[in-house]
Design a protein around this motif. Structure first.
Motif, short mmCIF file in Angstrom:
data_model
loop_
_atom_site.label_atom_id
_atom_site.label_comp_id
_atom_site.label_asym_id
_atom_site.label_seq_id
_atom_site.Cartn_x
_atom_site.Cartn_y
_atom_site.Cartn_z
N GLY A 28 -34.39 11.15 -16.62
CA GLY A 28 -33.15 11.18 -15.87
C GLY A 28 -31.98 10.66 -16.68
O GLY A 28 -30.87 11.20 -16.62
N ALA A 29 -32.22 9.63 -17.48
CA ALA A 29 -31.16 9.07 -18.31
C ALA A 29 -30.67 10.10 -19.33
O ALA A 29 -29.46 10.24 -19.56
N CYS A 35 -25.31 16.16 -19.21
CA CYS A 35 -24.90 17.05 -18.12
C CYS A 35 -23.55 17.70 -18.34
O CYS A 35 -23.32 18.83 -17.90
N ASP A 36 -22.65 17.04 -19.04
CA ASP A 36 -21.29 17.58 -19.17
C ASP A 36 -21.19 18.68 -20.22
O ASP A 36 -20.20 19.39 -20.28
N PRO A 48 -39.54 10.38 -14.73
CA PRO A 48 -40.28 9.17 -15.10
C PRO A 48 -39.50 7.87 -14.97
O PRO A 48 -40.10 6.80 -14.92
N ASP A 49 -38.16 7.95 -14.92
CA ASP A 49 -37.38 6.71 -14.96
C ASP A 49 -36.45 6.52 -13.76
O ASP A 49 -36.32 5.42 -13.23
N CYS A 56 -29.02 13.20 -9.35
CA CYS A 56 -28.12 14.21 -8.80
C CYS A 56 -26.81 13.56 -8.33
O CYS A 56 -25.72 14.07 -8.61
N ARG A 57 -26.91 12.45 -7.62
CA ARG A 57 -25.71 11.76 -7.13
C ARG A 57 -24.84 11.29 -8.29
O ARG A 57 -23.61 11.42 -8.26
#
Length: 235
Positions: A28-29, A35-36, A48-49, A56-57
């Motif tokens: 997720g990190a 993402c940008d 996993p993290d 998502c938020r």
């Protein structure tokens, strides 16, 4: 989570065979960091993290990159929670690959139409040797395609739509990143903008395409090539 990594690699390979450029994020990190610079994100809610809903938020607080979330059909209200967390679409696992492709294409069509000011039709803008097609989101430099990320294209297209105008940093963050949370730019927002400007200059091959006006913002520049130099300058 070796099993999930294998699934991610297999999905990436299938998407690449259909013409997509794919980068995978193992956590997720890592997803938050990338993402940008992504046109669309496929997000597994089992990470996993960090909880997938939380990822998502967080993405929605810093980026409007489209998200397709993979949810567990046995989870209570999985799709509803995913959509409320900011996902643009949700697919229950296991899913059909061709349904995923169709959903990706539908989202990208919507994104392609969401350019500039509402009500202003997308069109081809020409600045010197650069042609920017607002409908197909393609950029060509002297006829050669230039590969841009979604935000890089939006930034370039916005500046090109305002020729001769110095656009403030605050306005660019508001229009391109939908960041209207503060009157003054924070360090992170300022770094985001500078990073995208620097990347655009590098891909276009000259810093003069985007001119910095210190203390104010940026404007679209014009770079002459040896083919287009006026006689006075060529001599």
């Amino acid at each position: 989570m070796e099993g999930q990594e294998n699934v991610s690699r297999a999905l990436a390979a299938r998407l690449e065979r259909h013409g997509y450029d794919v980068a995978t994020a193992p956590s997720g990190a890592a997803a938050l960091e990338s993402c940008d610079d992504t046109d669309i994100m496929l997000l597994n809610m089992e990470l996993p993290d960090i909880d997938g809903l939380e990822v998502c938020r967080r993405i929605r607080t810093i980026s409007d990159t489209p998200i397709v979330a993979f949810t567990d059909r046995t989870a209570d209200l999985g799709r509803v929670r995913g959509l409320r967390a900011g996902a643009d679409d949700c697919l229950d696992k296991p899913y059909e690959f061709h349904e995923l492709l169709a959903r990706i294409e539908a989202i990208m069509r919507r994104v392609g139409r969401a350019l500039g000011v509402p009500g202003v039709p997308a069109r081809v803008l020409t600045v010197g040797d650069v042609a920017i097609d607002g409908a197909t989101r393609e950029v060509r430099l002297r006829g050669r395609p230039v590969q841009l990320t979604r935000k890089e294209f939006d930034l370039l297209y916005y500046l090109a739509r305002h020729p001769g105008t110095v656009v403030s940093r605050r306005r660019l963050m508001s229009e391109i990143w939908d960041d209207t949370s503060a009157h003054a730019l924070g360090p992170r927002a300022s770094r985001t903008l500078d990073t995208h400007v620097s990347s655009l200059r590098g891909k276009l091959g000259h810093s003069g395409w985007i001119v910095t006006v210190r203390g104010v913002g940026f404007r679209m520049g014009h770079v002459y090539t040896s083919r287009t130099l006026p006689d006075a300058e060529a001599g």
